[in-house]
Design an enzyme around this catalytic site. Sequence first.
Site, PDB file in Angstrom:
ATOM      1  CB  THR A  60      -0.961   0.007   1.206  1.00 34.36           C
ATOM      2  OG1 THR A  60      -0.216  -0.124   2.413  1.00 34.36           O
ATOM      3  CG2 THR A  60      -1.953  -1.130   1.098  1.00 34.36           C
TER       4      THR A  60
ATOM      5  CE  LYS B 166       0.114  -3.243   3.546  1.00 32.86           C
ATOM      6  NZ  LYS B 166      -0.634  -2.285   4.481  1.00 32.86           N
TER       7      LYS B 166
ATOM      8  CB  THR C 259      -1.420  -1.837   9.359  1.00 36.78           C
ATOM      9  OG1 THR C 259      -2.226  -1.134  10.209  1.00 36.78           O
ATOM     10  CG2 THR C 259      -2.238  -2.131   8.108  1.00 36.78           C
TER      11      THR C 259
ATOM     12  CD  GLU D  35       2.005   5.386   6.599  1.00 35.03           C
ATOM     13  OE1 GLU D  35       1.652   6.032   7.601  1.00 35.03           O
ATOM     14  OE2 GLU D  35       1.216   4.762   5.871  1.00 35.03           O
TER      15      GLU D  35
ATOM     16  CG  ASN E  33      -0.192   8.589   9.180  1.00 35.89           C
ATOM     17  OD1 ASN E  33      -0.776   7.645   8.674  1.00 35.89           O
ATOM     18  ND2 ASN E  33       1.071   8.529   9.560  1.00 35.89           N
TER      19      ASN E  33
ATOM     20  CB  SER F  68      -5.196   4.369   6.273  1.00 33.18           C
ATOM     21  OG  SER F  68      -5.020   4.783   7.604  1.00 33.18           O
TER      22      SER F  68
END
Lengths: 383, 383
Positions: free
Chosen positions: A146, A168, A179, A259, A378, A383
């Site tokens: 993703t 992932k 996640t 991220e 974010n 998400s």
Amino acid sequence: MSITNPQGFRAAGVAAGLKSTGAKDIALVVNDGPQFDSASVFTANRCKANPVLWSQEAVKDGIVKAVFLNSGGANCYTGADGFQTTHAVAETVGAALGIGAIDVVVCSTGLIGLTNDRAQLLAGAQAAYDALAADGGAEAAQAIMTTDSVSKQVVVEGAGWSIGGMAKGAGMLAPQLATMLVVLTTDAVVPAADLDTALRAATRISFDRLDSDGCMSTNDTVTLLASGASGITPSPADFTAALTQACTDLAMQLLADAEGADHEIAITVLNAATEDDAVEVGRSVARSNLFKAAVFGKDPNWGRVLASIGTTSAQFDPADLDVAMNGVWVCKQSTPHADPATVDLDPREVSVTIDLKAGPERATVWTNDLTHAYVHENSAYSS
Amino acid sequence: MSITNPQGFRAAGVAAGLKSTGAKDIALVVNDGPQFDSASVFTANRCKANPVLWSQEAVKDGIVKAVFLNSGGANCYTGADGFQTTHAVAETVGAALGIGAIDVVVCSTGLIGLTNDRAQLLAGAQAAYDALAADGGAEAAQAIMTTDSVSKQVVVEGAGWSIGGMAKGAGMLAPQLATMLVVLTTDAVVPAADLDTALRAATRISFDRLDSDGCMSTNDTVTLLASGASGITPSPADFTAALTQACTDLAMQLLADAEGADHEIAITVLNAATEDDAVEVGRSVARSNLFKAAVFGKDPNWGRVLASIGTTSAQFDPADLDVAMNGVWVCKQSTPHADPATVDLDPREVSVTIDLKAGPERATVWTNDLTHAYVHENSAYSS
């Protein structure tokens, strides 16, 4: 190769239009046997996504023959209709392979709270079936990305058998799992009960100790499939060690791709009264926004470490804590020691060592720093 | 006027050179009686600063005659020498006022892990004594500011008596109290035991429910002084109500001035089985970096709210949760309801309402969004 490195597996990754970019978004992993033992762990979040609700039932008998994974939509908080979508996917995959739908694990990732296009998913499942190949592991690993910037794969070789894995995950990396979707394969001969024991032992000290941002996901799934195709039965200790190595390698790949992070931080707690104490203390520091922002600013702010330790119920003397950053003991006996200016926080890898002086146990928890890029990603990406 | 609004109090705020800017950095609040009843609450952090260790002893007999406060240095994690500094400050204030050092509460705020200059503090204590005035409340409130952009004061009037208050705090606002120092004064006649009951009732639903960034401080102190100078004894209910109003007002001032925040977020949990459940759920959302970053990005991301609720042990049905943002029910029965695009997140004030459908209890927890400015301020500023 990764998940198709062990004998007895085929995989595929295809583009089914779920991602607006046209990138691959559906993966299929098939165990061709002769054995179909499996073990799985799922998110501890009580608000689980539909694929998790389905897969928890599918794995109960210890038999899994295929894993379907899609990015581009998490199918989470989508109600009964979303559950029926997951069921329909499993039925389609099962019909194509000539197996029961109940032997198909389904994993989804992407936006939550949005309904997936069922027809698109079912067409993609068929396309993935058509593309299955004995060397399809790398394509499958790409299809589950993703916000990941790179695909994550691992191979650990045993004596005549091996373990392959793909993962992932790049945010919402949290307490009980992140996640993340992980598929592990092996051609070793290991019955389901032993797979379960080994998987729980491996994830407990790898994925479970990754705490990128304290946010627990709704879709996390780790599934381990054993084909038995090597005909070799490793000792439980050898198998668990190899599996732990594979899980730790994938966990570190997830951490390095988190991220917006500028630093990977390993928080090691020494001389704790219990391992639980060590984990609690490590996690408290890993969740301190103030500490994480300080690392981003390259400020070796050990005061924020002590302030976090003080929020826990672990055994320690508040007046006798030692803290090192990158090997420099900046705090001894809860007072200033070495000059913090001698700590170099330029490298991405940061170590924090905490000596509780309360017992023989230890643990390491991994996290990232809190950066402008994390906030940006974010706040701009749903998400 | 604030803390000098009630009769029987004098206060001062002076510059003693602790702040490099030359701004006021020492405050003194003196209760001239005729009564000296008091109550205090302190940080729940087990790694407490030296002034907290001192003051916890000073307040044990229920008598406090003066509160000394300094900004420009928290005197935290500074060991035995730091404790002796706090003791010396209390001795100096006591000698000037002709009272015992043990009747002096000491509060410090600023950088942690750095040793304060004792001579500077003692000279400042004498200067503050010399500057004491019956209208010195505003200057005292200025002297305790650190990264605060405005001073925080409040007055609540009773029938012939009043409550005054001042507070500092702009970050590290967390669970059991925030990084905050609060002095409350009253000229009502209230014995120490009743003050304690009222103060715990008031802080439990005000400061304790402020959770700006989940980071618990080491120096938090709330001290309430009663002079009895009005000669009036309010009913416990009236006094508690006025005190709760004063504490809530100051708490909202702290929230509105939180470092780098773009939004004040009130998270209200309805129909919980217990009040503890409601607080646990509210706090879990208040600590979700993903949710807080989404609010900064003006994204009404209710999925992140559900994902946070799912991490708690509260009673609820994961398939039957309702969530509203700014009055729009974007989620009903854990599935999408009203269009999130109709939620306007431009205003600073954001409300999140969660219906657990599990009982009669409710609670509100307040937090801020996670912004670039928060990361900047906490990566560039040591504390």
